[in-house]
Design a protein around this motif. Structure first.
Motif, PDB file in Angstrom:
ATOM      1  N   LYS A 187       0.814  -1.222   0.000  1.00  0.00           N
ATOM      2  CA  LYS A 187       0.000   0.000   0.000  1.00  0.00           C
ATOM      3  C   LYS A 187       0.844   1.266   0.000  1.00  0.00           C
ATOM      4  CE  LYS A 187      -4.273  -1.900   1.825  1.00  0.00           C
ATOM      5  NZ  LYS A 187      -5.240  -1.960   2.948  1.00  0.00           N
ATOM      6  N   ASP A 188       2.106   1.160   0.450  1.00  0.00           N
ATOM      7  CA  ASP A 188       2.965   2.350   0.421  1.00  0.00           C
ATOM      8  C   ASP A 188       3.589   2.563  -0.958  1.00  0.00           C
ATOM      9  OD1 ASP A 188       4.913   0.421   0.214  1.00  0.00           O
ATOM     10  OD2 ASP A 188       6.031   1.017   2.010  1.00  0.00           O
ATOM     11  N   GLY A 189       3.205   1.701  -1.934  1.00  0.00           N
ATOM     12  CA  GLY A 189       3.698   1.847  -3.303  1.00  0.00           C
ATOM     13  C   GLY A 189       4.936   1.028  -3.608  1.00  0.00           C
ATOM     14  N   SER A 190       5.546   0.435  -2.584  1.00  0.00           N
ATOM     15  CA  SER A 190       6.741  -0.381  -2.837  1.00  0.00           C
ATOM     16  C   SER A 190       6.348  -1.692  -3.505  1.00  0.00           C
ATOM     17  CB  SER A 190       7.513  -0.628  -1.544  1.00  0.00           C
ATOM     18  OG  SER A 190       6.687  -1.286  -0.607  1.00  0.00           O
ATOM     19  N   VAL A 191       7.284  -2.256  -4.237  1.00  0.00           N
ATOM     20  CA  VAL A 191       7.031  -3.443  -5.052  1.00  0.00           C
ATOM     21  C   VAL A 191       8.057  -4.513  -4.722  1.00  0.00           C
ATOM     22  CG1 VAL A 191       6.921  -4.348  -7.412  1.00  0.00           C
ATOM     23  CG2 VAL A 191       6.030  -2.066  -6.917  1.00  0.00           C
ATOM     24  N   GLN A 192       7.588  -5.730  -4.526  1.00  0.00           N
ATOM     25  CA  GLN A 192       8.473  -6.868  -4.307  1.00  0.00           C
ATOM     26  C   GLN A 192       8.305  -7.828  -5.489  1.00  0.00           C
ATOM     27  OE1 GLN A 192       7.552  -9.089  -0.766  1.00  0.00           O
ATOM     28  NE2 GLN A 192       9.477 -10.223  -0.790  1.00  0.00           N
ATOM     29  N   ARG A 193       9.368  -8.012  -6.245  1.00  0.00           N
ATOM     30  CA  ARG A 193       9.326  -8.929  -7.399  1.00  0.00           C
ATOM     31  C   ARG A 193       9.782 -10.307  -6.948  1.00  0.00           C
ATOM     32  NH1 ARG A 193       9.880  -3.839  -9.540  1.00  0.00           N
ATOM     33  NH2 ARG A 193       8.363  -3.522 -11.225  1.00  0.00           N
ATOM     34  N   LEU A 194       8.905 -11.287  -7.096  1.00  0.00           N
ATOM     35  CA  LEU A 194       9.150 -12.620  -6.574  1.00  0.00           C
ATOM     36  C   LEU A 194       9.677 -13.561  -7.652  1.00  0.00           C
ATOM     37  CD1 LEU A 194       5.751 -12.811  -4.667  1.00  0.00           C
ATOM     38  CD2 LEU A 194       7.949 -12.060  -3.752  1.00  0.00           C
ATOM     39  N   SER A 195       9.567 -13.145  -8.916  1.00  0.00           N
ATOM     40  CA  SER A 195      10.058 -13.944 -10.041  1.00  0.00           C
ATOM     41  C   SER A 195      11.153 -13.178 -10.764  1.00  0.00           C
ATOM     42  CB  SER A 195       8.928 -14.244 -11.021  1.00  0.00           C
ATOM     43  OG  SER A 195       8.075 -15.237 -10.513  1.00  0.00           O
ATOM     44  N   GLY A 196      11.824 -13.890 -11.653  1.00  0.00           N
ATOM     45  CA  GLY A 196      12.909 -13.274 -12.419  1.00  0.00           C
ATOM     46  C   GLY A 196      14.245 -13.798 -11.934  1.00  0.00           C
ATOM     47  N   SER A 197      15.153 -13.997 -12.852  1.00  0.00           N
ATOM     48  CA  SER A 197      16.456 -14.550 -12.475  1.00  0.00           C
ATOM     49  C   SER A 197      17.413 -13.429 -12.088  1.00  0.00           C
ATOM     50  CB  SER A 197      17.011 -15.392 -13.628  1.00  0.00           C
ATOM     51  OG  SER A 197      17.461 -14.568 -14.680  1.00  0.00           O
ATOM     52  N   PRO A 198      18.516 -13.767 -11.385  1.00  0.00           N
ATOM     53  CA  PRO A 198      19.438 -12.711 -10.923  1.00  0.00           C
ATOM     54  C   PRO A 198      20.090 -11.952 -12.074  1.00  0.00           C
ATOM     55  CG  PRO A 198      20.336 -14.922 -10.533  1.00  0.00           C
ATOM     56  CD  PRO A 198      18.916 -15.098 -10.948  1.00  0.00           C
ATOM     57  N   LEU A 199      20.442 -10.697 -11.803  1.00  0.00           N
ATOM     58  CA  LEU A 199      21.124  -9.884 -12.805  1.00  0.00           C
ATOM     59  C   LEU A 199      22.585 -10.312 -12.912  1.00  0.00           C
ATOM     60  CD1 LEU A 199      19.727  -6.296 -12.073  1.00  0.00           C
ATOM     61  CD2 LEU A 199      18.742  -8.135 -13.449  1.00  0.00           C
ATOM     62  N   VAL A 200      23.114 -10.260 -14.131  1.00  0.00           N
ATOM     63  CA  VAL A 200      24.514 -10.616 -14.366  1.00  0.00           C
ATOM     64  C   VAL A 200      25.184  -9.525 -15.201  1.00  0.00           C
ATOM     65  CG1 VAL A 200      24.153 -13.109 -14.197  1.00  0.00           C
ATOM     66  CG2 VAL A 200      23.916 -11.984 -16.422  1.00  0.00           C
ATOM     67  N   GLN A 201      26.493  -9.501 -15.155  1.00  0.00           N
ATOM     68  CA  GLN A 201      27.262  -8.515 -15.918  1.00  0.00           C
ATOM     69  C   GLN A 201      27.413  -8.967 -17.380  1.00  0.00           C
ATOM     70  OE1 GLN A 201      28.460  -5.488 -14.798  1.00  0.00           O
ATOM     71  NE2 GLN A 201      27.209  -5.995 -13.017  1.00  0.00           N
ATOM     72  N   PRO A 202      27.589  -8.016 -18.302  1.00  0.00           N
ATOM     73  CA  PRO A 202      27.939  -8.399 -19.678  1.00  0.00           C
ATOM     74  C   PRO A 202      29.339  -9.003 -19.692  1.00  0.00           C
ATOM     75  CG  PRO A 202      28.122  -6.023 -19.403  1.00  0.00           C
ATOM     76  CD  PRO A 202      27.550  -6.552 -18.129  1.00  0.00           C
ATOM     77  N   SER A 203      29.729  -9.555 -20.824  1.00  0.00           N
ATOM     78  CA  SER A 203      30.996 -10.278 -20.902  1.00  0.00           C
ATOM     79  C   SER A 203      31.757  -9.906 -22.169  1.00  0.00           C
ATOM     80  CB  SER A 203      30.715 -11.782 -20.892  1.00  0.00           C
ATOM     81  OG  SER A 203      31.859 -12.516 -21.215  1.00  0.00           O
ATOM     82  N   ALA A 204      33.069  -9.718 -22.031  1.00  0.00           N
ATOM     83  CA  ALA A 204      33.899  -9.437 -23.212  1.00  0.00           C
ATOM     84  C   ALA A 204      33.935 -10.635 -24.150  1.00  0.00           C
ATOM     85  CB  ALA A 204      35.303  -9.062 -22.779  1.00  0.00           C
ATOM     86  N   SER A 205      33.793 -11.841 -23.576  1.00  0.00           N
ATOM     87  CA  SER A 205      33.728 -13.063 -24.380  1.00  0.00           C
ATOM     88  C   SER A 205      33.041 -14.144 -23.555  1.00  0.00           C
ATOM     89  CB  SER A 205      35.127 -13.518 -24.798  1.00  0.00           C
ATOM     90  OG  SER A 205      35.042 -14.705 -25.567  1.00  0.00           O
ATOM     91  N   ASP A 206      31.788 -14.462 -23.907  1.00  0.00           N
ATOM     92  CA  ASP A 206      31.024 -15.464 -23.177  1.00  0.00           C
ATOM     93  C   ASP A 206      31.724 -16.826 -23.296  1.00  0.00           C
ATOM     94  OD1 ASP A 206      28.670 -16.714 -21.932  1.00  0.00           O
ATOM     95  OD2 ASP A 206      28.312 -17.523 -23.945  1.00  0.00           O
TER      96      ASP A 206
END
Length: 322
Positions: free
Chosen positions: A20-39
């Motif tokens: 109700k205070d407008g905050s959002v909790q995302r329960l799905s989605g995979s973790p964020l990762v960094q880009p890569s110079a060469s995967d």
């Protein structure tokens, strides 16, 4: 102070919780990762770029190895997640884009559009349109603020747009806008793929439940109420229900080739086949393909990315980008 934070306004499990205070909790989605110079798996290089400061839109761009300055197909990609979770920078999306870029030998740019409910629709539609126009603007010379990988390696005669789930809905609506408004510099979209597109509507299609109360409990309904609460017509607005009476003609889709992908166990499978049939019957002049994968569920090619079916579908999508 903490008690009000715990009062839930809306909860759509297992995806998202809004307080109700407008905050959002995302329960799905995979973790964020960094880009890569060469995967390590594919050798694809990636980096994060700013598309626009205002509105704030960013992206992750992918370049396959062994480019040798040749021009490559270009895919502009919109990720899924019900318009309210997931990210172009997440682990599963990055893994998918690396594989797609490698298999297709294509430049791929995955757009980080703003998410609802903090940024309700139509903001995501506008962000994706702004991003696509920025990408194709690299076809012309003279702007020092260009992204080098796009201006050097992308073949603007082979521009594709793709997405999964909500991202595929974004693709459909982008194609409709491209058909009516056109793209910067007269660039044409050669092809597009819609993988398990998020479409819905009040009239049941095929095997969908006909019980109105049951339908209103489904995530396809409740997420739309959350992400686009004020839209005219609700779930029957043409942006979510492109086959509803009075919707713009699908003959206006602004691309030359279209691939629609469905999965046998996906609740929205029959609705997507109806969309495919509606495009076929609309008088649209392009080349149309349907891919139907047995034994799989929604977004399996991203969520179960090590499976044989996932690898096969990614290879099929890659072969579409020619």
């Amino acid at each position: 102070m903490g008690s009000h934070r715990n009062e839930i306004a809306t909860e759509i499990l297992p995806f998202i919780r809004v307080y109700k205070d407008g905050s959002v909790q995302r329960l799905s989605g995979s973790p964020l990762v960094q880009p890569s110079a060469s995967d390590p798996e594919t050798g694809v290089s990636s980096k994060d770029i700013i598309v626009s400061e205002n509105p704030p839109i960013s992206a992750r761009i992918y370049l396959p190895k062994q480019t040798l300055d040749q021009k490559l197909p270009l895919l502009v990609y919109f990720h899924g997640g019900g318009f309210c979770f997931e990210s172009a920078f997440s682990f599963v999306e990055t893994k998918y884009m690396n594989r797609l870029s490698c298999s297709a030998n294509a430049v791929v740019i995955s757009i980080e559009y703003r998410l609802a409910p903090e940024h309700p629709l139509p903001i995501a539609y506008e962000d994706c349109w702004t991003a696509l126009q920025w990408v194709v603007s690299h076809n012309s010379n003279g702007d020092s603020n260009k992204e080098h990988w796009l201006s050097t390696y992308a073949d603007f005669d082979r521009v594709y747009v793709g997405g999964d789930s909500a991202g595929a809905n974004l693709v459909h609506n982008t194609l409709m806008r491209a058909g009516s408004e056109g793209l910067s510099g007269g660039v044409k979209i050669k092809g597009a793929f819609l993988t398990h597109p998020y479409f819905w509507g009040s009239n049941p299609v095929g095997s969908e439940t006909k019980d109105i109360k049951e339908r209103e409990k489904l995530a396809m309904y409740t997420i739309w109420q959350l992400v686009y609460p004020d839209v005219a017509g609700g779930i029957d607005n043409p942006v979510l229900n492109p086959v509803v009476a009075g919707a713009p003609s699908l003959a206006g889709l602004g691309c030359s080739r279209l691939l629609v992908s469905v999965a046998e166990k996906d609740l929205m499978r029959d609705r997507r086949i109806l969309y495919y049939d509606a495009v076929k019957e609309s008088g649209w002049k392009g080349e149309l393909e349907l891919v139907d994968v047995e034994g799989e569920d929604h977004a399996f090619h991203i969520l179960v990315h090590e499976s044989d079916h996932a690898k096969k579908l990614i290879q099929h999508l890659a072969s579409f980008l020619v």
